[in-house]
Design a protein around this motif. Structure first.
Motif, short mmCIF file in Angstrom:
data_model
loop_
_atom_site.label_atom_id
_atom_site.label_comp_id
_atom_site.label_asym_id
_atom_site.label_seq_id
_atom_site.Cartn_x
_atom_site.Cartn_y
_atom_site.Cartn_z
N UNK A 180 3.68 6.52 -8.92
CA UNK A 180 3.35 7.90 -8.44
C UNK A 180 2.65 7.77 -7.03
N UNK A 181 2.32 6.60 -6.55
CA UNK A 181 1.51 6.40 -5.37
C UNK A 181 0.12 6.87 -5.25
N UNK A 182 -0.49 6.26 -6.50
CA UNK A 182 -1.94 6.59 -6.68
C UNK A 182 -2.54 5.10 -6.65
N UNK A 183 -3.43 4.84 -5.59
CA UNK A 183 -4.15 3.59 -5.62
C UNK A 183 -5.06 3.26 -6.80
N UNK A 184 -4.84 2.03 -7.46
CA UNK A 184 -5.75 1.62 -8.52
C UNK A 184 -6.65 0.74 -7.90
N UNK A 185 -8.06 0.64 -8.41
CA UNK A 185 -9.09 -0.26 -7.90
C UNK A 185 -9.75 -0.61 -9.17
#
Length: 221
Positions: free
Chosen positions: A60-65
């Motif tokens: 969905x275009x969410x960056x995960x860190x």
């Protein structure tokens, strides 16, 4: 839902549902036009983390860190340097999944000096009436003190996430409103979210937040 802050942190007792709310709130921000990053600061529990939903978040275009040790059986206090990106003025909004209780909250302490102005962040106290150690408002009050002392950051609001997993009914959610109100009275914090599984339909509760995505097919994690 009120105006989103640059940083939104979900914290509370073990099993209150922090990870699930963090994931769903990240989706909420993205769907409302915000560039969003989800940061998994839970370095205590290796089993139930927001990192579980990495694939669908990135889709969905969410960056995960997240720590490289998330989803392993290693509990090392290691955080990637990318965590500091939440303080960059790059137009991105950060959602933080903090570890449970005071032990999990220590990870946020290294950022406490940057989180001193409530205008810059939101730290939501996730509460669940059906967890044994937070069954009463006074039980919650003790948890609040422990978490704030550990991370040196103050809560700004309450996310009522009272549920019994897949057995949750409309009545469970509706009946939890008075519990959340009592927590609000004792802590002085406003209730800013009442979360519930979307299949229950519309509910007349303060600041409704229907959840549509669950992690590991378990709601309260």
């Amino acid at each position: 839902m009120k105006q989103a802050k640059k940083i939104t942190i979900f914290a509370g007792h073990y099993g209150s549902g922090k990870s699930n709310l963090a994931v769903n709130y990240a989706f909420y921000l993205k769907e409302n036009g915000y560039q969003t990053a989800l940061m998994d600061l839970d370095i205590v529990n290796p089993y139930f983390r927001s990192k579980d939903s990495t694939a669908i978040l990135r889709e969905k275009g969410i960056r995960v860190i997240a720590s490289e040790y998330a989803n392993t059986n290693m509990d090392l206090p290691a955080l990637p340097p990318e965590m500091y990106s939440m303080f960059l003025d790059d137009g991105r909004y950060s959602v933080v999944d903090l570890g449970g209780d005071d032990r999990g909250a220590y990870a946020l302490g290294r950022f406490s000096e940057k989180l001193c102005d409530p205008e810059d962040y939101e730290m939501l106290l996730v509460i669940n009436r059906f967890r044994p150690d937070t069954a009463t408002a006074r039980d919650v009050l003790e948890v609040v003190g422990e978490i704030e002392a550990a991370c040196r950051v103050k809560f700004t609001g309450i996310a009522n996430n009272t549920n019994l997993g897949v057995e949750t009914t409309r009545e469970h959610v509706l009946d939890s409103v008075s519990y959340a109100d009592e927590v609000s009275r004792l802590t002085g914090l406003p209730v800013v979210m009442t979360a519930y599984c979307a299949h229950l339909g519309e509910l007349d509760v303060p600041h409704p937040f229907p959840i549509t995505l669950t992690t590991k097919s378990i709601w309260n994690i």
